[in-house]
Design a protein around this motif. Structure first.
Motif, short mmCIF file in Angstrom:
data_model
loop_
_atom_site.label_atom_id
_atom_site.label_comp_id
_atom_site.label_asym_id
_atom_site.label_seq_id
_atom_site.Cartn_x
_atom_site.Cartn_y
_atom_site.Cartn_z
N GLU A 1 0.83 -1.21 0.00
CA GLU A 1 0.00 0.00 0.00
C GLU A 1 0.87 1.26 0.00
O GLU A 1 0.57 2.23 -0.71
N ARG A 2 1.95 1.24 0.78
CA ARG A 2 2.85 2.40 0.80
C ARG A 2 3.54 2.57 -0.55
O ARG A 2 3.74 3.70 -1.02
N SER A 3 3.89 1.45 -1.19
CA SER A 3 4.54 1.51 -2.50
C SER A 3 3.61 2.11 -3.54
O SER A 3 4.01 2.97 -4.34
N VAL A 4 2.36 1.66 -3.54
CA VAL A 4 1.38 2.19 -4.48
C VAL A 4 1.19 3.69 -4.26
O VAL A 4 1.14 4.49 -5.21
N GLU A 5 1.09 4.07 -2.99
CA GLU A 5 0.90 5.49 -2.67
C GLU A 5 2.09 6.32 -3.15
O GLU A 5 1.93 7.41 -3.70
N HIS A 6 3.30 5.77 -2.97
CA HIS A 6 4.51 6.48 -3.41
C HIS A 6 4.53 6.63 -4.93
O HIS A 6 4.81 7.72 -5.45
N LEU A 7 4.23 5.54 -5.65
CA LEU A 7 4.26 5.59 -7.11
C LEU A 7 3.20 6.53 -7.66
O LEU A 7 3.46 7.28 -8.61
N ASP B 1 2.92 11.57 -13.30
CA ASP B 1 2.53 12.82 -13.93
C ASP B 1 1.02 12.85 -14.11
O ASP B 1 0.37 11.80 -14.22
N GLU B 2 0.46 14.04 -14.15
CA GLU B 2 -0.99 14.16 -14.29
C GLU B 2 -1.49 13.58 -15.60
O GLU B 2 -2.67 13.23 -15.73
N TRP C 1 5.26 8.07 -15.95
CA TRP C 1 6.33 8.25 -14.98
C TRP C 1 7.64 8.49 -15.72
O TRP C 1 7.78 8.10 -16.88
N LYS C 2 8.58 9.10 -15.08
CA LYS C 2 9.92 9.23 -15.64
C LYS C 2 10.94 8.93 -14.54
O LYS C 2 10.65 9.06 -13.35
N GLY C 3 12.11 8.51 -14.96
CA GLY C 3 13.15 8.19 -13.99
C GLY C 3 14.49 8.05 -14.68
O GLY C 3 14.58 8.02 -15.92
N ASP C 4 15.54 8.00 -13.90
CA ASP C 4 16.89 7.87 -14.45
C ASP C 4 17.11 6.46 -15.00
O ASP C 4 16.68 5.47 -14.39
N LEU C 5 17.76 6.39 -16.14
CA LEU C 5 18.17 5.11 -16.72
C LEU C 5 19.67 4.98 -16.49
O LEU C 5 20.46 5.70 -17.10
N ALA C 6 20.05 4.12 -15.59
CA ALA C 6 21.46 3.95 -15.26
C ALA C 6 22.14 3.08 -16.31
O ALA C 6 21.62 2.05 -16.72
#
Length: 253
Positions: free
Chosen positions: A41-47, A52-53, A57-62
């Motif tokens: 539940e915390r993970s879903v809330e964080h994601l 974005d509205e 989602w966006k994030g770093d690609l290492a």
């Protein structure tokens, strides 16, 4: 002592719940399941909080330095290498160098020969001199691991584009692979989509064997500069390595 229902006496059952209170039937498995549920539940809330509205989602690609190094090599090959791109890439590559002068392919991973060779050559393109301490450490380690001759095929293909390695000393990748039907082993559809995107253009490059003038020599990356392409021993004929080596030898005829 306490009286029992049959009138006898015995030790009090201290583990029994007080009258009017239900027994606690929670098990260790229930506790683990409940903890997992709360974590989910915390993970879903964080994601959801990072979404974005518009719904994405966006994030770093290492990645590792080979991407930047190969980008510089390609730009050099195409004649479009510019100072600003070179400076930025070289800054990143230097920043990823390990203390012993090497580079790895993932965070915390071991030193990698091919990645170190590609990073070294990219820094040479950027103007770093072989006698600079960080370059000398890298070159020494490369020679200790067998030099360019011990690098992966993909790295040696990049070097062959500039004459730093001989095309004749690379495995043949005939474009005719495209004609193999799906039931033939090693047909192009046996590979993943990302591998096909690499293999198909490599077959064309392998057939054309283009070479651009090298801007400098790489003698310092060979264990024996006088014999930079030492012959490799054939593996046993009954092994997969031996089978592919002999097949490749036939394709070179």
């Amino acid at each position: 002592m306490t009286a029992t229902t049959d009138g006898s006496t015995g030790a009090a059952n201290l583990s029994a719940p007080p009258a009017g209170h239900p027994a606690d039937t929670t098990t260790a498995a229930d506790e683990v399941l409940d903890a997992a549920r709360r974590a989910a539940e915390r993970s879903v809330e964080h994601l959801l909080g990072r979404q974005d509205e518009q719904g994405w989602w966006k994030g770093d690609l290492a990645t590792n330095v080979t991407m930047d190094a190969e980008d510089l090599l390609l730009r050099q090959f195409l004649g479009i290498l510019d100072p600003e791109t070179t400076r930025a890439a070289a800054l990143f590559i230097r920043g990823e160098q390990l203390g012993d002068g090497t580079w790895n392919t993932f965070y915390g991973g071991p030193s990698d020969l091919s990645a170190t060779i590609e990073a070294y050559v990219a820094l040479r393109l950027a103007g770093d001199r072989p006698d600079e301490p960080h370059m000398a450490r890298a070159a020494t380690w490369i020679r200790e691991q067998g030099g360019i001759a011990a690098a992966r095929v993909f790295t040696r293909i990049w070097l062959a584009l500039f004459g730093w390695w001989k095309w004749d000393d690379l495995p043949e990748l005939p474009p005719e692979l495209m004609f193999f039907p799906k039931w033939v082993p090693l047909n192009i559809y046996d590979f993943g989509c990302w591998a096909r995107q690499t293999i198909v253009p490599l077959t064309i490059v392998s057939a054309k064997r283009p070479v651009r003038p090298a801007p400098f020599a790489l003698d310092e990356l060979h264990t024996d500069p006088a014999h930079p392409n030492p012959p490799r021993k054939l593996a046993p004929a009954a092994s997969w390595d031996g089978i592919f080596q002999r097949l490749d030898k036939g394709l070179h005829l």
